[in-house]
Design a protein around this motif. Structure first.
Motif, PDB file in Angstrom:
ATOM      1  N   VAL A  98       5.351 -12.790   3.265  1.00  0.00           N
ATOM      2  CA  VAL A  98       4.240 -13.243   3.576  1.00  0.00           C
ATOM      3  C   VAL A  98       3.191 -11.721   3.872  1.00  0.00           C
ATOM      4  CG1 VAL A  98       3.075 -13.977   5.717  1.00  0.00           C
ATOM      5  CG2 VAL A  98       5.215 -15.176   4.513  1.00  0.00           C
ATOM      6  N   ILE A  99       2.384 -11.449   3.380  1.00  0.00           N
ATOM      7  CA  ILE A  99       1.614 -10.884   3.825  1.00  0.00           C
ATOM      8  C   ILE A  99       1.032  -9.895   4.974  1.00  0.00           C
ATOM      9  CG2 ILE A  99      -1.377  -9.808   3.620  1.00  0.00           C
ATOM     10  CD1 ILE A  99      -1.189 -10.967   1.041  1.00  0.00           C
ATOM     11  N   SER A 100       1.519  -9.082   6.001  1.00  0.00           N
ATOM     12  CA  SER A 100       1.818  -8.808   7.199  1.00  0.00           C
ATOM     13  C   SER A 100       0.019  -8.594   7.960  1.00  0.00           C
ATOM     14  CB  SER A 100       2.405  -7.961   7.887  1.00  0.00           C
ATOM     15  OG  SER A 100       1.610  -6.611   7.201  1.00  0.00           O
ATOM     16  N   GLN A 109      14.067  -1.609  -1.035  1.00  0.00           N
ATOM     17  CA  GLN A 109      13.953  -0.397  -1.748  1.00  0.00           C
ATOM     18  C   GLN A 109      12.658   0.001  -2.431  1.00  0.00           C
ATOM     19  OE1 GLN A 109      17.460  -1.228  -4.636  1.00  0.00           O
ATOM     20  NE2 GLN A 109      19.219  -1.508  -3.146  1.00  0.00           N
ATOM     21  N   VAL A 110      11.470  -0.499  -2.794  1.00  0.00           N
ATOM     22  CA  VAL A 110      10.431  -0.305  -3.143  1.00  0.00           C
ATOM     23  C   VAL A 110       9.163  -0.231  -1.104  1.00  0.00           C
ATOM     24  CG1 VAL A 110       8.562  -1.059  -4.185  1.00  0.00           C
ATOM     25  CG2 VAL A 110      10.761  -1.660  -4.868  1.00  0.00           C
ATOM     26  N   GLY A 111       9.751  -0.606  -0.576  1.00  0.00           N
ATOM     27  CA  GLY A 111       8.607  -0.422   0.466  1.00  0.00           C
ATOM     28  C   GLY A 111       6.797  -1.098   0.873  1.00  0.00           C
ATOM     29  N   PRO A 112       6.595  -0.529   1.221  1.00  0.00           N
ATOM     30  CA  PRO A 112       5.894  -1.515   1.607  1.00  0.00           C
ATOM     31  C   PRO A 112       4.521  -1.409   0.711  1.00  0.00           C
ATOM     32  CG  PRO A 112       5.007   0.278   2.808  1.00  0.00           C
ATOM     33  CD  PRO A 112       6.349   0.542   2.381  1.00  0.00           C
ATOM     34  N   ILE A 113       4.060  -2.998   0.485  1.00  0.00           N
ATOM     35  CA  ILE A 113       2.942  -2.639  -1.083  1.00  0.00           C
ATOM     36  C   ILE A 113       1.135  -2.887  -0.258  1.00  0.00           C
ATOM     37  CG2 ILE A 113       2.272  -3.456  -3.064  1.00  0.00           C
ATOM     38  CD1 ILE A 113       5.058  -3.570  -3.728  1.00  0.00           C
ATOM     39  N   GLU A 114       0.045  -2.353  -0.102  1.00  0.00           N
ATOM     40  CA  GLU A 114      -1.057  -2.838   0.696  1.00  0.00           C
ATOM     41  C   GLU A 114      -1.354  -3.899  -0.459  1.00  0.00           C
ATOM     42  OE1 GLU A 114      -2.297  -2.360   3.099  1.00  0.00           O
ATOM     43  OE2 GLU A 114      -0.902  -0.906   3.735  1.00  0.00           O
ATOM     44  N   LEU A 115      -1.378  -5.322   0.036  1.00  0.00           N
ATOM     45  CA  LEU A 115      -2.318  -6.647  -0.894  1.00  0.00           C
ATOM     46  C   LEU A 115      -3.392  -6.806  -0.716  1.00  0.00           C
ATOM     47  CD1 LEU A 115       0.744  -8.201  -1.950  1.00  0.00           C
ATOM     48  CD2 LEU A 115      -0.680  -6.486  -3.312  1.00  0.00           C
ATOM     49  N   SER A 116      -3.969  -7.460   1.191  1.00  0.00           N
ATOM     50  CA  SER A 116      -4.669  -7.877   1.860  1.00  0.00           C
ATOM     51  C   SER A 116      -6.037  -6.505   0.857  1.00  0.00           C
ATOM     52  CB  SER A 116      -5.075  -7.137   2.915  1.00  0.00           C
ATOM     53  OG  SER A 116      -5.926  -7.741   3.869  1.00  0.00           O
ATOM     54  N   GLY A 117      -6.930  -7.128   0.332  1.00  0.00           N
ATOM     55  CA  GLY A 117      -8.052  -7.872   0.222  1.00  0.00           C
ATOM     56  C   GLY A 117      -8.465  -7.588  -1.596  1.00  0.00           C
ATOM     57  N   LEU A 118      -7.282  -7.572  -1.907  1.00  0.00           N
ATOM     58  CA  LEU A 118      -7.275  -7.606  -3.579  1.00  0.00           C
ATOM     59  C   LEU A 118      -7.194  -9.019  -4.142  1.00  0.00           C
ATOM     60  CD1 LEU A 118      -3.819  -5.521  -4.122  1.00  0.00           C
ATOM     61  CD2 LEU A 118      -6.531  -4.894  -4.087  1.00  0.00           C
ATOM     62  N   THR A 119      -7.678  -9.389  -5.719  1.00  0.00           N
ATOM     63  CA  THR A 119      -7.493 -10.805  -5.743  1.00  0.00           C
ATOM     64  C   THR A 119      -6.247 -10.864  -6.234  1.00  0.00           C
ATOM     65  OG1 THR A 119      -8.338  -9.897  -8.360  1.00  0.00           O
ATOM     66  CG2 THR A 119      -9.712  -9.959  -6.840  1.00  0.00           C
ATOM     67  N   ILE A 120      -5.694 -11.679  -6.435  1.00  0.00           N
ATOM     68  CA  ILE A 120      -4.670 -12.288  -7.521  1.00  0.00           C
ATOM     69  C   ILE A 120      -4.388 -11.716  -8.490  1.00  0.00           C
ATOM     70  CG2 ILE A 120      -2.935 -14.286  -8.606  1.00  0.00           C
ATOM     71  CD1 ILE A 120      -2.433 -14.041  -5.587  1.00  0.00           C
ATOM     72  N   LYS A 121      -5.206 -11.291  -9.801  1.00  0.00           N
ATOM     73  CA  LYS A 121      -5.051 -10.513 -11.012  1.00  0.00           C
ATOM     74  C   LYS A 121      -4.527  -8.769 -10.357  1.00  0.00           C
ATOM     75  CE  LYS A 121      -6.975  -9.709 -15.180  1.00  0.00           C
ATOM     76  NZ  LYS A 121      -8.715  -9.755 -15.864  1.00  0.00           N
ATOM     77  N   GLU A 122      -5.649  -8.272  -9.573  1.00  0.00           N
ATOM     78  CA  GLU A 122      -5.561  -7.456  -8.860  1.00  0.00           C
ATOM     79  C   GLU A 122      -3.844  -6.605  -8.398  1.00  0.00           C
ATOM     80  OE1 GLU A 122     -10.103  -5.559  -8.324  1.00  0.00           O
ATOM     81  OE2 GLU A 122      -8.915  -6.440  -6.563  1.00  0.00           O
ATOM     82  N   ALA A 123      -4.004  -7.657  -7.142  1.00  0.00           N
ATOM     83  CA  ALA A 123      -2.024  -7.772  -6.566  1.00  0.00           C
ATOM     84  C   ALA A 123      -0.976  -7.403  -7.664  1.00  0.00           C
ATOM     85  CB  ALA A 123      -1.725  -8.883  -6.009  1.00  0.00           C
ATOM     86  N   THR A 124      -1.550  -8.557  -9.032  1.00  0.00           N
ATOM     87  CA  THR A 124      -0.073  -8.279  -9.983  1.00  0.00           C
ATOM     88  C   THR A 124      -0.191  -7.484 -10.436  1.00  0.00           C
ATOM     89  OG1 THR A 124      -0.214 -10.649 -10.468  1.00  0.00           O
ATOM     90  CG2 THR A 124       0.673  -9.606 -12.223  1.00  0.00           C
ATOM     91  N   LYS A 125      -1.073  -6.543 -10.921  1.00  0.00           N
ATOM     92  CA  LYS A 125      -1.094  -5.421 -11.247  1.00  0.00           C
ATOM     93  C   LYS A 125      -0.409  -4.341 -10.624  1.00  0.00           C
ATOM     94  CE  LYS A 125      -4.007  -2.227 -13.419  1.00  0.00           C
ATOM     95  NZ  LYS A 125      -5.630  -1.342 -13.690  1.00  0.00           N
ATOM     96  N   LYS A 126      -0.956  -4.707  -8.856  1.00  0.00           N
ATOM     97  CA  LYS A 126      -0.380  -3.431  -8.314  1.00  0.00           C
ATOM     98  C   LYS A 126       1.309  -3.719  -8.257  1.00  0.00           C
ATOM     99  CE  LYS A 126      -0.893  -0.802  -4.032  1.00  0.00           C
ATOM    100  NZ  LYS A 126      -2.639  -1.118  -2.914  1.00  0.00           N
ATOM    101  N   ILE A 127       2.129  -5.028  -8.081  1.00  0.00           N
ATOM    102  CA  ILE A 127       3.005  -4.808  -7.651  1.00  0.00           C
ATOM    103  C   ILE A 127       4.270  -4.641  -8.954  1.00  0.00           C
ATOM    104  CG2 ILE A 127       4.517  -6.681  -7.470  1.00  0.00           C
ATOM    105  CD1 ILE A 127       2.607  -8.040  -5.894  1.00  0.00           C
ATOM    106  N   LYS A 128       3.242  -4.701  -9.752  1.00  0.00           N
ATOM    107  CA  LYS A 128       4.378  -4.650 -11.663  1.00  0.00           C
ATOM    108  C   LYS A 128       4.360  -2.943 -11.161  1.00  0.00           C
ATOM    109  CE  LYS A 128       2.675  -8.208 -14.846  1.00  0.00           C
ATOM    110  NZ  LYS A 128       2.111  -8.171 -15.967  1.00  0.00           N
ATOM    111  N   GLY A 129       3.740  -2.340 -11.171  1.00  0.00           N
ATOM    112  CA  GLY A 129       3.510  -0.607 -11.118  1.00  0.00           C
ATOM    113  C   GLY A 129       4.773  -0.369  -9.554  1.00  0.00           C
ATOM    114  N   LYS A 130       4.782  -0.719  -8.726  1.00  0.00           N
ATOM    115  CA  LYS A 130       5.393  -0.776  -8.158  1.00  0.00           C
ATOM    116  C   LYS A 130       6.913  -0.864  -8.340  1.00  0.00           C
ATOM    117  CE  LYS A 130       3.006   0.659  -4.746  1.00  0.00           C
ATOM    118  NZ  LYS A 130       3.413   2.146  -4.009  1.00  0.00           N
ATOM    119  N   LEU A 131       7.122  -2.225  -8.723  1.00  0.00           N
ATOM    120  CA  LEU A 131       8.384  -2.578  -8.832  1.00  0.00           C
ATOM    121  C   LEU A 131       9.294  -2.071 -11.080  1.00  0.00           C
ATOM    122  CD1 LEU A 131       7.993  -6.581  -8.346  1.00  0.00           C
ATOM    123  CD2 LEU A 131       9.063  -4.488  -6.862  1.00  0.00           C
ATOM    124  N   ALA A 132       8.440  -1.427 -11.243  1.00  0.00           N
ATOM    125  CA  ALA A 132       9.202  -0.659 -12.648  1.00  0.00           C
ATOM    126  C   ALA A 132      10.041   0.235 -12.527  1.00  0.00           C
ATOM    127  CB  ALA A 132       7.721  -0.074 -13.537  1.00  0.00           C
ATOM    128  N   GLY A 133       9.975   0.575 -11.441  1.00  0.00           N
ATOM    129  CA  GLY A 133      10.911   1.994 -11.222  1.00  0.00           C
ATOM    130  C   GLY A 133      12.462   1.410 -11.004  1.00  0.00           C
TER     131      GLY A 133
END
Length: 729
Positions: A98-100, A109-133
């Protein structure tokens, strides 16, 4: 109203609603009521405002947000939204977070990801980048990862102004302006549907005109709301009403500068019977009202003001080309004047022609004169139809009336009474015989006389000049072989003849009497002759048996004579009048008792005590009763064992003696056969089964003040009269 917490996808709308009503204008003068059909103030109160019921509690349209739809790519994430991350393929995982309040999610093992203010499409792209490693197969265009919403957050929206339930609401993030108005109970009477304002972060971002949706179905004006938005419903600026010949007569909210033509469009356009050449407008001015007449060519340029009342007239309730035919034609009714129907002959032919029983010698044409009064034009329809008389041109609203030949003469009827199955009155028809009429009445009853059928005929002579004391003509016929009439085969009935089928003097239906009690064969018996007596019936019933008490026998007789009942009722009425009382509490029963002395009758057969029986008589021979009943004003009313030779006083003493309210001089005895005796204290004979009755004294009302004064006045008057007489003599 305020609410907190998250909403499920089945969030219900608020139940409580309050309403604000706008005071209506004052009543109009009665002169305007002729135009609008009612007093204008009353019309304004009762006429609904278009669109105000759409968001109300009783609306058939629901504006609840649909949360079962797929999350749009443009949805803006915020604190409280649940993010669900699913990974499959080489690596598999399911992460829900849940978004805090700070606007981020935290992944191990990934850490916090800022999602507030993003669209679903933008959030998906950002989460992919964080989880790729961390997860193989996540990066790249064909990554095996999806990001969706789980439970969604709520947003806080304020709905203010002229709504039924203003307040603060916790709503779905998919909420629009219409959803918010729906949750606030709809717009109240004074609120505007044309200028709903949306304020975001202190600035007005939209001006919503709900009429765009109501008239066109377009929902572009129904914008989505965000956290903290304020929806304001201001008062309306212009509200006008329209009545009469339009398809949807209501009150409508207008914007400044809107015209009469636009109002008529809002009202659905003119009705089929509307008068379109002009309309009337009642308008409020600073000091008084004024009425405007607007011609049709000015509808587009006539700008309406707040409070205007528009009345569209209807066409006149009359016809420009109608003619009518009534009476004895095959298709009476109304027809178009012109074309195939221009003359009387054409109208009759269009109506199917005259019926066979139509009277063609004279018809009536009713015609409107110029002042709308009627004139009567006689016509010979037969001559017009055969061409021997010139045809007559018709005018609008002409009414042609063709009578029937039977309407011009009194056909009368025939009456049959007496010994037939259905005595009644029947319509007269030509060549009807007595036999025909008897058949119509269902035939003869048993007991009908075969030697006498009477016919009474009324007298009528249209050419008579003298008076006659003869009231009717009478004919008598005999019946032979059922219905054929001796010597009357050629007798034809005439209108108003009365046929009377007499009862045969030799027809005597059985008459029944009944005897019950202590006889050998109780039951119903048929009287054998007119002079059969009481003792004859006792003999036929086998005589007395057991403990029969002939002295106590009682007879009940039916009062079957209607004349007797009427005379008794009339006598009672006259007695009431002569007694100066409103009524006597006496009813005329259908039966009465006869006190018989059966013991004496049996020993003196044929005497007056041996009563001749009548139909319906009921005789009861009781058993011997060995007690005497004492009732009324005695100390202990009861029954005492009969003792021969004892007087009435003995039995009264046996009942405890008299009470203080007893009337001793009126004591009477009722014997078992119904006889009664008065003043019986010392000389009355007491028999077994009799009843001694001690009546009570009448209640004495104390004299009132008015009674005393009246008595004193009468006494004073008498004293004065006596004194005057003494002086005179």
């Amino acid at each position: 109203m305020a609410a907190s917490g998250k909403l499920s996808r089945r969030d219900s709308r608020a139940n409580s609603q309050t309403g604000n009503s706008r005071s209506s204008a004052g009543s109009q003068s009665e002169a305007y009521s002729d135009i609008f059909g009612t007093v204008a103030g009353e019309a304004e109160k009762s006429t609904p405002i278009f669109g105000h019921d759409v968001f109300g509690d009783h609306s058939s349209v629901s504006f609840e947000p649909n949360e079962n739809l797929a999350t749009p790519d443009t949805y803006i994430l915020g604190p409280g939204d649940e993010i669900i991350i699913e990974i499959w393929g080489i690596s598999e995982a399911r992460i829900a977070s849940v978004i805090s309040p700070e606007g981020r999610i935290s992944i191990s093992q990934v850490g916090p990801i800022e999602l507030s203010g993003l669209t679903i499409k933008e959030a998906t792209k950002k989460i992919k980048g964080k989880l790729a490693g961390k997860y193989a197969g996540v990066s790249g265009p064909n990554a095996n990862i999806s990001v969706t919403l789980g439970n969604i957050r709520t947003i806080q929206v304020n709905v203010l102004g002229l709504v039924n339930t203003p307040g603060t609401f916790r709503l779905s993030p998919f909420t629009t302006v219409f959803n918010a108005l729906y949750r606030a109970g709809g717009i109240s009477d004074g609120g505007s549907l044309r200028n709903v304002q949306v304020v975001r972060e202190g600035e007005q971002i939209a001006d919503v005109d709900i009429y765009d949706f109501l008239f066109t179905g377009k929902k572009e004006c129904d914008i989505s709301l965000q956290e903290g938005d304020v929806v304001i419903v201001p008062p309306y600026k212009e509200l006008v009403s329209i009545e009469g010949g339009v398809k949807r007569a209501m009150r409508y909210e207008l914007k400044e500068g809107q015209t009469l033509a636009e109002l008529i469009d809002y009202a659905g356009g003119f009705a089929s019977d509307a008068y379109r050449s002009d309309v009337k407008i009642i308008r409020n001015t600073e000091k008084e009202k004024e009425i405007l007449t607007v011609r049709s060519d000015k509808y587009d340029s006539c700008v309406l003001n707040d409070g205007d009342m528009v009345s569209v007239g209807t066409n006149i309730d009359r016809f420009s080309n109608r003619v009518e035919i009534r009476g004895y034609v095959f298709r009476p009714g109304e027809f178009q004047l012109g074309g195939d129907v221009a003359t009387v002959r054409q109208l009759v032919n269009m109506a199917g022609g005259p019926q066979e029983d139509a009277f063609l010698g004279r018809a009536v044409l009713l015609r409107e004169k110029q002042d709308l009064s009627l004139e009567t034009i006689p016509l010979n329809i037969g001559a017009i139809l055969d061409g021997s008389m010139e045809d007559v041109l018709l005018k609008k609203n002409d009414v042609l009336v063709i009578s029937g030949i039977h309407e011009l003469e009194d056909r009368g009827d025939l009456t049959i009474n007496g010994m037939v199955l259905n005595p009644s009155t029947f319509p007269f028809s030509d060549n009807t015989t007595i036999e025909d009429l008897i058949l119509q009445a269902g035939g003869l009853l048993e007991g009908a006389s075969t030697v006498r059928v009477d016919v009474a005929r009324r007298l009528y002579d249209a050419k008579s000049l003298t008076w006659s004391d003869t009231l009717a003509l009478a004919y008598t016929f005999a019946i032979k072989d059922g219905l054929a009439l001796d010597g009357a085969d050629s007798f034809i009935l005439e209108p108003y003849d009365v046929v009377s089928v007499r009862r045969s003097p030799g027809f005597r239906p059985q008459k029944f009497v009944e005897i019950q009690g202590n006889v050998a064969f109780p039951g119903r018996y048929v009287l054998l002759n007119e002079s059969e007596r009481l003792t004859d019936l006792i003999k036929r019933a086998g005589g007395f048996v057991g403990n029969a008490n002939p002295r106590g026998a009682m007879m009940i007789r039916q009062r079957s004579d209607a004349m007797e009942k009427r005379l008794l009722s009339e006598s009672l009425r006259k007695l009431s009048t002569s007694s100066k009382v409103d009524s006597l509490n006496v009813s005329i029963d259908s039966e009465y008792k006869i006190a018989v002395d059966l013991d004496y009758a049996m020993s003196h057969q044929g005497s007056n005590s041996d009563i001749i029986l009548q139909e319906g008589d009921y005789i009861n021979v009781p058993e011997v009763v060995n007690t005497v009943q004492i009732s009324g004003e005695v100390m202990a009313p009861n029954a005492v064992v009969f003792r021969p030779g004892k007087t009435v006083a003995y039995y009264i003493n046996a009942a405890g003696g008299y009470t203080d309210r007893s009337r001793r001089s009126r004591v009477y005895v009722i014997y078992q056969n119904g006889k009664a005796a008065r003043n019986v204290l010392n000389n009355a004979k007491v028999e077994p089964g009799c009843t001694i009755v001690v009546p009570s004294k009448p209640e004495r009302k104390p004299l009132s003040t008015s009674d005393v004064l009246a008595t004193a006045s009468v006494a004073s008057s008498l004293t004065s009269i006596v004194a005057m007489l003494i002086r005179l003599f």
